[in-house]
Design an enzyme around this catalytic site. Structure first.
Site: not given
Lengths: 227, 217
Positions: B24, B47-49, B89
C-alpha cells in the site's frame, strides 16, 4: 409481489425526519449518491448526523448538504481536502460537530452495526489522541481499543445495477462503503444506474443481497450526464 | 553532497520491494514508488478504498472517476486485479496481510513512533484516513520523507512533538539524505546520499545514529 423500485429520489426519501442519522456512501465522489443527496437537500431535513469517509468535495453532494445547513454532525475519517471549503467554514464557525474516526475503524464500526456485534477491540489508534478516554485491553502481546457500532436510520448508497428484490452490484472502486452501509441502516436506499429483471444479476455476482435494501431508485448515468 | 530528489527516493524504496509483495502506497510522495518498480517484477498494489492490482495512470481523456486510488486520483486496473468493500479492505490491512506500506510523515522517533496526521495546531482541521490502520497493520512500515523540515531541523526525533499516528511501528526510514533502519537498539544507517559523510549526517540528525561501513546495503 415485492417491488422495491421507487420512481424518484424525492419519493425514496419522503419519510426522512429531522435529526436522522444517515450513512452516506462514497469515497470522495466515487460511489457518492449525488441525486439522493440533492433530494435530501430539497426535502429540507435538518439536524442530520452524516457518516461518510469525507466531508464533502467542491459544491455538489455532501458539500452542498453542509452548505444548506442540513448537517449537525459529521462522523468521518478524512474531512480536510483541497476542495472541502464548505466543511472547513462550518467546522471553524463551530456550527458543525466532527467525530474523527480512523478509516478502518469507521468501516468496522459500520460493519459491526450491520452484523449484530455489540463492540470490538481493534489495535488501530492505540496510544494516540483518537483513543483518548476509550477502554483498552491487552490481548496476547498486543494492545487494543474498544470501539462501538455505528447504527443508522438510513443508508443512502450508489450501486450500478439493482433488481426489484434489492439485489445490487457495484462499479469498480465506487463500491467502497456501499455493501457495509447497506447492512447497517434500518432503511437502505440505493441509487442505481440500471434496473434489471429478477435473475438478470448472476446470483454468484450479487454483492449486496436484497435483504439489506429497502428501496431502489434508478438514476441512469445518461440522465446524470445530461443534468 | 547531493540530496536525493523525489524520484531517486522513490526508486530507492522500490529497490527494497521484492517480487510478489502486496504493497500500500500512501498519498503524496509514496505514490511515486509505483513508477519505479523495475519492469518484470510483479508487485501488487493495494489501495484502501477497495482495490488490489492498481496499474499505471490512465491516458489523458481515459480517466474514469469510479476507478480511483486513496488519493482520489484516477488509476487503471491490471489483469488479475480485484475490487472489494471497505471492511474487507481494512481487514487486509489490520489482519496483517499487506507485506509493506509506505507512509509519508511529519516526524519519526528513535523508537519507531510515527506522526503524520495532525500538526496539533489549534486551528488545524485534523484528517487521519487510513494512516493509523496501516501503521498497526502492515507487516513492514516504511516511511518516506525529507530528512529536514523547511526550517532545517531533523524530522527524525527523540520523541514526536506532533500527535502520534502509531507507536513503535516504523521499520525503515527513507529520506533525501539516508536510509535508516529502526531497531530495538536504535537507528542504523543503511545507505547515504552520494558524497554525504556519516559525520555530517549525524550532525544534521537530532538523535544518535549507528553506522558501520560493512552494514551498507
Amino acid at each position: 409481489m415485492i417491488d422495491k423500485f421507487v420512481a424518484t429520489p424525492a419519493a425514496a426519501l419522503a419519510d426522512v425526519p429531522d435529526g436522522a442519522t444517515i450513512l452516506l456512501g462514497g469515497f470522495g465522489t466515487a460511489g457518492l449518491p449525488e441525486e439522493l443527496t440533492d433530494a435530501l437537500i430539497a426535502r429540507g431535513a435538518k439536524g442530520l448526523t452524516i457518516v461518510n469517509n469525507n466531508a464533502g468535495n467542491g459544491e455538489g453532494g455532501l458539500a452542498a448538504l453542509i452548505a444548506a445547513k442540513c448537517v449537525k454532525k459529521i462522523i468521518c475519517s478524512f474531512p480536510r481536502q483541497a476542495d472541502s471549503w464548505h466543511f472547513d467554514k462550518a467546522y471553524r464557525s463551530g456550527e458543525l460537530e466532527l467525530e474523527l474516526v480512523p478509516q478502518g475503524t469507521l468501516a468496522e464500526r459500520i460493519r459491526a452495526a450491520g452484523a449484530g456485534i455489540g463492540a470490538f477491540y481493534t489495535p488501530t489508534a492505540f496510544g494516540t489522541k483518537l483513543a483518548e478516554g476509550k477502554e483498552t485491553r491487552r490481548i496476547g502481546d498486543r494492545d487494543y481499543v474498544l470501539e462501538f457500532p455505528i447504527h443508522a436510520d438510513y443508508a443512502l448508497i450508489k450501486a450500478e445495477r439493482g433488481d426489484r428484490w434489492g439485489n445490487l452490484t457495484y462499479r469498480m472502486t465506487a463500491r467502497n462503503f456501499g455493501p457495509i452501509m447497506a447492512m447497517a441502516a434500518r432503511c437502505t436506499i440505493a441509487q442505481v444506474n440500471e434496473t434489471v429483471e429478477l435473475g438478470q444479476i448472476d446470483p454468484e455476482a450479487v454483492v449486496t443481497p436484497g435483504i439489506f435494501v429497502k428501496r431502489v431508485v434508478k438514476v441512469s448515468r445518461a440522465a446524470r450526464k445530461a443534468a | 553532497m547531493k540530496k536525493m530528489d523525489r524520484n531517486q527516493m522513490a526508486a530507492r524504496v522500490a529497490r527494497d520491494i521484492p517480487e510478489g509483495a502486496y504493497v500500500n502506497l500512501g498519498i503524496g510522495l509514496p505514490t511515486l514508488v509505483a513508477n519505479h518498480i523495475p519492469a518484470g517484477r510483479e508487485v501488487i498494489l493495494h489501495s484502501e478504498n477497495g482495490v488490489l492490482g492498481i496499474g499505471p495512470r490512465p491516458a489523458k481523456g481515459a480517466e474514469d472517476y469510479d476507478l480511483i486510488n486513496a488519493g482520489k486520483e484516477p488509476v487503471t486496473l491490471l489483469a488479475g486485479g480485484a475490487f472489494f468493500h471497505h471492511a474487507d479492505s481494512f481487514g487486509m490491512i489490520r489482519g496483517r496481510h499487506l507485506d509493506f506500506c509506505v507512509l509519508g510523515a511529519f516526524q519519526v522517533s528513535v523508537s519507531g513512533d510515527i506522526a503524520n496526521w495532525h500538526t496539533g495546531a489549534p486551528d488545524a482541521i485534523p484528517a487521519v484516513g487510513g494512516a493509523m490502520d496501516l501503521a498497526v497493520g502492515a507487516k513492514k512500515v516504511l516511511v518516506m520523507m525529507e530528512h529536514l523540515t523547511k526550517e532545517g531541523t531533523s524530522k527524525i526525533v527523540e520523541r514526536c512533538s506532533y500527535p502520534l499516528t502509531g507507536a513503535a511501528c516504523v521499520n525503515r526510514i527513507y529520506t533525501d539524505l539516508a536510509v535508516i533502519d529502526v531497531r530495538a537498539d536504535g537507528l542504523h544507517v543503511i545507505d547515504m546520499a552520494e558524497g554525504l559523510e556519516f559525520d555530517e549526517l549525524q550532525k544534521l540528525t537530532g538523535v544518535p545514529l549507528h553506522y558501520r561501513e560493512t552494514a551498507k546495503a
